[in-house]
Design an enzyme around this catalytic site. Structure first.
Site, mmCIF file in Angstrom:
data_model
loop_
_atom_site.group_PDB
_atom_site.id
_atom_site.type_symbol
_atom_site.label_atom_id
_atom_site.label_comp_id
_atom_site.label_asym_id
_atom_site.label_seq_id
_atom_site.Cartn_x
_atom_site.Cartn_y
_atom_site.Cartn_z
ATOM 1 N N MET A 26 4.802 0.613 7.417
ATOM 2 C CA MET A 26 4.108 -0.368 7.079
ATOM 3 C C MET A 26 2.981 -0.304 7.645
ATOM 4 S SD MET A 26 5.661 -3.956 7.408
ATOM 5 C CE MET A 26 6.627 -3.230 8.840
ATOM 6 N N GLN A 82 4.473 9.807 5.316
ATOM 7 C CA GLN A 82 4.400 9.333 3.949
ATOM 8 C C GLN A 82 3.041 9.884 3.652
ATOM 9 O OE1 GLN A 82 4.128 4.974 2.287
ATOM 10 N NE2 GLN A 82 6.026 5.944 1.516
ATOM 11 N N CYS A 112 2.929 2.259 -3.480
ATOM 12 C CA CYS A 112 1.562 1.327 -3.270
ATOM 13 C C CYS A 112 0.779 0.614 -3.853
ATOM 14 C CB CYS A 112 0.484 1.907 -2.433
ATOM 15 S SG CYS A 112 -0.874 1.101 -2.108
ATOM 16 N N ASP A 214 13.146 -7.821 1.245
ATOM 17 C CA ASP A 214 13.594 -8.925 1.760
ATOM 18 C C ASP A 214 14.921 -8.696 2.212
ATOM 19 O OD1 ASP A 214 11.969 -9.921 0.481
ATOM 20 O OD2 ASP A 214 12.931 -10.375 -1.926
ATOM 21 N N GLY A 236 11.134 -3.480 6.618
ATOM 22 C CA GLY A 236 10.226 -3.730 6.808
ATOM 23 C C GLY A 236 9.244 -5.462 7.614
ATOM 24 N N ARG A 237 8.973 -6.500 6.590
ATOM 25 C CA ARG A 237 8.918 -7.498 6.787
ATOM 26 C C ARG A 237 8.637 -7.808 8.611
ATOM 27 N NH1 ARG A 237 6.634 -9.560 1.746
ATOM 28 N NH2 ARG A 237 8.659 -9.357 1.326
HETATM 29 C C1 LIG Z 1 1.739 -4.475 5.436
HETATM 30 C C2 LIG Z 1 2.547 -3.888 4.541
HETATM 31 C C3 LIG Z 1 2.737 -2.275 4.424
HETATM 32 C C4 LIG Z 1 2.969 -1.407 4.849
HETATM 33 N N1 LIG Z 1 2.623 -0.242 4.214
HETATM 34 C C5 LIG Z 1 3.319 0.577 3.323
HETATM 35 C C6 LIG Z 1 2.967 1.649 3.084
HETATM 36 O O1 LIG Z 1 2.213 2.644 3.957
HETATM 37 N N2 LIG Z 1 4.076 2.983 2.584
HETATM 38 C C7 LIG Z 1 5.392 2.569 1.721
HETATM 39 O O2 LIG Z 1 6.505 2.904 1.094
HETATM 40 N N3 LIG Z 1 4.983 0.533 1.692
HETATM 41 C C8 LIG Z 1 4.435 0.237 2.185
HETATM 42 N N4 LIG Z 1 5.038 -1.114 2.810
HETATM 43 C C9 LIG Z 1 5.784 -2.120 1.661
HETATM 44 C C10 LIG Z 1 6.928 -1.602 2.445
HETATM 45 O O3 LIG Z 1 7.476 -0.515 2.998
HETATM 46 C C11 LIG Z 1 8.867 -2.527 2.211
HETATM 47 O O4 LIG Z 1 8.204 -1.669 0.671
HETATM 48 C C12 LIG Z 1 8.112 -3.612 1.598
HETATM 49 O O5 LIG Z 1 7.549 -4.342 2.748
HETATM 50 C C13 LIG Z 1 9.381 -4.934 1.532
HETATM 51 O O6 LIG Z 1 10.353 -4.414 1.960
HETATM 52 P P1 LIG Z 1 10.178 -6.020 3.020
HETATM 53 O O7 LIG Z 1 10.696 -7.081 2.473
HETATM 54 O O8 LIG Z 1 11.304 -5.142 4.189
HETATM 55 O O9 LIG Z 1 9.289 -6.210 3.946
HETATM 56 C C14 LIG Z 1 4.073 -2.109 3.702
HETATM 57 C C15 LIG Z 1 3.953 -3.599 3.371
HETATM 58 C C16 LIG Z 1 3.756 -4.411 4.034
HETATM 59 C C17 LIG Z 1 4.361 -5.838 4.346
#
Ligand SMILES: Cc1cc2nc3c(=O)[nH]c(=O)nc-3n(C[C@H](O)[C@H](O)[C@H](O)COP(=O)(O)O)c2cc1C
Length: 326
Positions: A26, A82, A112, A214, A236-237
């Site tokens: 992230m 990455q 992205c 999610d 992630g979040r």
């Molecule tokens: C603030 C933020 C920054 C992110 N930056 C990246 C990133 O640099 N590279 C990437 O592959 N995904 C990035 N993502 C996506 C997350 O890796 C993840 O795929 C996405 O948030 C869904 O997962 P979650 O529901 O567990 O948050 C980002 C997501 C958020 C919210």
């Protein structure tokens, strides 16, 4: 008596991964201090924030931001850097340069959704050009000693959900792992992640698959594994302000004083990494999440967000901890 060595949960080519939950990359969050903390709680892989291949190619010792992004802590086990980009030559040159940093895996960002990036054909923009994905992945896997992986979305939009085609192309081009954020680019972060698609990908390829999207609670970890058969679960979040999820502990079960103690440890490492002034400003978004939902902490949250001084920040936390019921 010697404790038996645990066996790996899965391998990324020859790289063993111990554990089935890992922090998702992230941008703006998953820097070294946060990744190291999550690793300590059990995150089995450590992905950097995405790094522009162009910035690595043009990198010089004075480029503080890129240098920091490429740093790892001793606690981080599987080190994944990455990268994203649209220029094939730059992607390969950047990957070769990064490989020299002593990483375990090089990951290609194919998810992205940011317009400036996709418009140039990078990130999720590359999902619209499967032939480019094949070429880039082949060049990367041929050029590098370390395994190469990719993180994808399900497609550009609802009409072009080409995730099975992309997953097979990646595998055929030599990729050693695929992480799947189960949304299309058009969805951004809206709607719900389609875990069924992760199950389809897992069925379609032999390389390990990480399910993502999610996963919010400890129970969700078991649910996504059962529904998809994925090898690992990327979070992630829901991990921001909540490293306990990697120890399969619900944040609500952790005593407030313990939560603040962990946040302080995170803060100390963060300040050491970025320096006090910049470090504190960058830490506020983490602080907000550590105290989010905490009973009686609305005033603290507000005060922390406005605070520019480390000693005052610490004082606010002391005061809050003293106010907690014994
Ligand atoms: C603030 C933020 C920054 C992110 N930056 C990246 C990133 O640099 N590279 C990437 O592959 N995904 C990035 N993502 C996506 C997350 O890796 C993840 O795929 C996405 O948030 C869904 O997962 P979650 O529901 O567990 O948050 C980002 C997501 C958020 C919210």
């Amino acid at each position: 008596m010697e404790t038996p060595t645990p066996s790996p949960t899965f391998y990324v080519r020859e790289v063993p991964v111990y554990g089935d939950v890992m922090l998702a990359p992230m941008d703006g969050y998953t820097d070294m201090p946060f990744r190291a903390l999550c690793a300590e709680f059990g995150s089995a892989m450590s992905y950097t924030e995405f790094i522009s291949a162009d910035s690595v190619v043009h990198f010089d010792a004075r480029d503080d931001i890129t240098r920091r992004k490429l740093q790892f802590d001793a606690r981080e086990r599987v080190r994944v850097v990455q990268i994203y980009g649209h220029d094939e030559e730059h992607l390969v040159r950047a990957a070769l340069r990064i490989q020299e940093e002593g990483i375990d895996i090089l990951d290609l960002n194919l998810g992205c959704p940011v317009r400036d990036i996709t418009a140039r054909g990078a990130g999720a923009g590359m999902l619209r050009q499967p032939a480019t994905i094949a070429r880039v992945m082949e060049r990367l896997t041929r050029a590098l000693r370390v395994p190469v992986s990719a993180k994808i979305r399900l497609g550009w939009d609802e009409q072009t959900r080409n995730y099975l085609e992309v997953a097979r192309i990646l595998q055929d081009a030599g990729a050693s792992l695929i992480a799947v954020h189960a949304r299309t680019r058009a969805q951004g972060y809206t709607g719900t992640a389609d875990w069924h698609a992760i199950a389809e990908i897992k069925q379609a390829v032999k390389i390990p698959v990480l399910g993502n999207g999610d996963v919010k609670t400890v129970a969700d970890i078991a649910r996504i594994k059962a529904q998809t058969g994925c090898d690992g679960v990327m979070i992630g979040r829901a991990a921001i302000g909540n490293p306990w999820i990697f120890a399969r502990q619900e944040r609500a079960q952790i005593a407030p004083a313990e939560r603040i103690a962990v946040m302080r440890r995170h803060l100390a490492h963060h300040l050491e990494f970025y320096g006090a002034t910049r470090g504190l400003i960058l830490f506020r978004k983490h602080a907000y999440r550590y105290v989010q939902g905490e009973r009686g902490a609305a005033a603290l949250r507000h005060a922390l967000m406005l605070c520019n001084d480390v000693r005052e920040f610490e004082r606010l936390l002391d005061e809050f901890v003293r106010s907690l019921p014994a």
